[in-house]
Scaffold this motif. Structure first.
Motif, PDB file in Angstrom:
ATOM      1  N   ASN A  70      -1.086  13.195   9.214  1.00  0.00           N
ATOM      2  CA  ASN A  70      -1.017  12.843  10.638  1.00  0.00           C
ATOM      3  C   ASN A  70      -2.416  12.501  11.124  1.00  0.00           C
ATOM      4  O   ASN A  70      -3.345  13.292  10.936  1.00  0.00           O
ATOM      5  N   LEU A  72      -4.440  11.403  14.607  1.00  0.00           N
ATOM      6  CA  LEU A  72      -4.436  11.193  16.052  1.00  0.00           C
ATOM      7  C   LEU A  72      -5.554  10.207  16.332  1.00  0.00           C
ATOM      8  O   LEU A  72      -6.719  10.463  16.014  1.00  0.00           O
ATOM      9  N   CYS A  73      -5.184   9.078  16.875  1.00  0.00           N
ATOM     10  CA  CYS A  73      -6.125   7.980  17.043  1.00  0.00           C
ATOM     11  C   CYS A  73      -6.234   7.595  18.514  1.00  0.00           C
ATOM     12  O   CYS A  73      -5.246   7.197  19.138  1.00  0.00           O
ATOM     13  N   ASN A  74      -7.436   7.732  19.058  1.00  0.00           N
ATOM     14  CA  ASN A  74      -7.721   7.260  20.411  1.00  0.00           C
ATOM     15  C   ASN A  74      -8.076   5.788  20.334  1.00  0.00           C
ATOM     16  O   ASN A  74      -8.839   5.383  19.460  1.00  0.00           O
ATOM     17  N   LEU A 111      -3.437   7.096  23.147  1.00  0.00           N
ATOM     18  CA  LEU A 111      -3.482   8.069  22.066  1.00  0.00           C
ATOM     19  C   LEU A 111      -2.281   7.803  21.172  1.00  0.00           C
ATOM     20  O   LEU A 111      -1.134   7.787  21.641  1.00  0.00           O
ATOM     21  N   ARG A 113      -0.186   8.703  17.501  1.00  0.00           N
ATOM     22  CA  ARG A 113       0.003   9.551  16.319  1.00  0.00           C
ATOM     23  C   ARG A 113       0.509   8.627  15.229  1.00  0.00           C
ATOM     24  O   ARG A 113       1.551   7.992  15.370  1.00  0.00           O
ATOM     25  N   SER A 141     -10.646   8.244  15.227  1.00  0.00           N
ATOM     26  CA  SER A 141      -9.567   8.877  14.474  1.00  0.00           C
ATOM     27  C   SER A 141      -9.855  10.345  14.202  1.00  0.00           C
ATOM     28  O   SER A 141     -10.988  10.726  13.914  1.00  0.00           O
TER      29      SER A 141
END
Length: 156
Positions: A70, A72-74, A111, A113, A141
């Motif tokens: 997983n 999480l990418c801004n 944001l 996922r 990331s």
């Protein structure tokens, strides 16, 4: 337009049970909430009509299908025009690797996922797809090390 529906204690128990196991029969559901099978069926249908209950799905184990990482990418947009936002959101909807997308307030615009097989798979996706999109200015990331909690059930 979806109608408003008042939720009593029985309807709330039905929602909680269905979130735990959507395959439960109406008879078993009725027994567990203390109502008749016909009453349960009517309540479930009313909640579907009102939009409280949406589609029924089965959850897939991501590790078993090779998607155990997983990220999480801004994302920061290069432009905040409606056309740029629409283009990016259309892009997001077409990407199976992006399983969740939130429009955000604050320093970052979105944001995401993203589920991938491994770091190399993410690098390929990031460089080849996400950062190549004309609306994206930059991204940050964060790799999840361990899944502490995951639920699709809402408190009712």
């Amino acid at each position: 337009m979806k109608q408003e529906l008042e939720l009593d204690a029985v309807s709330r128990r039905i929602l909680a049970l269905l979130q735990d196991d959507a395959t439960i029969s109406h008879a078993d559901l009725a027994e567990r909430v203390g109502a008749s099978s016909a009453s349960c069926w009517r309540r479930v249908k009313a909640m579907e009509t009102a939009g409280l209950l949406e589609k029924t799905v089965r959850l897939v184990n991501p590790v078993r299908v090779g998607r155990g990482v997983n990220v999480l990418c801004n994302v920061r947009m290069g432009s905040h025009s409606k056309a740029a936002r629409d283009a990016f959101e259309t892009f997001v909807r077409t990407q199976p690797e992006i399983v969740e997308c939130f429009s955000m307030s604050g320093d970052w615009d979105y944001l995401l996922r993203i589920v991938v097989a491994d770091v190399a798979d993410y690098n390929t996706y990031l460089m080849g797809q996400l950062l190549s999109h004309p609306s994206v200015a930059n991204a940050s990331s964060h790799f999840a090390l361990n899944l502490v909690k995951y639920t699709t059930a809402l408190p009712v």
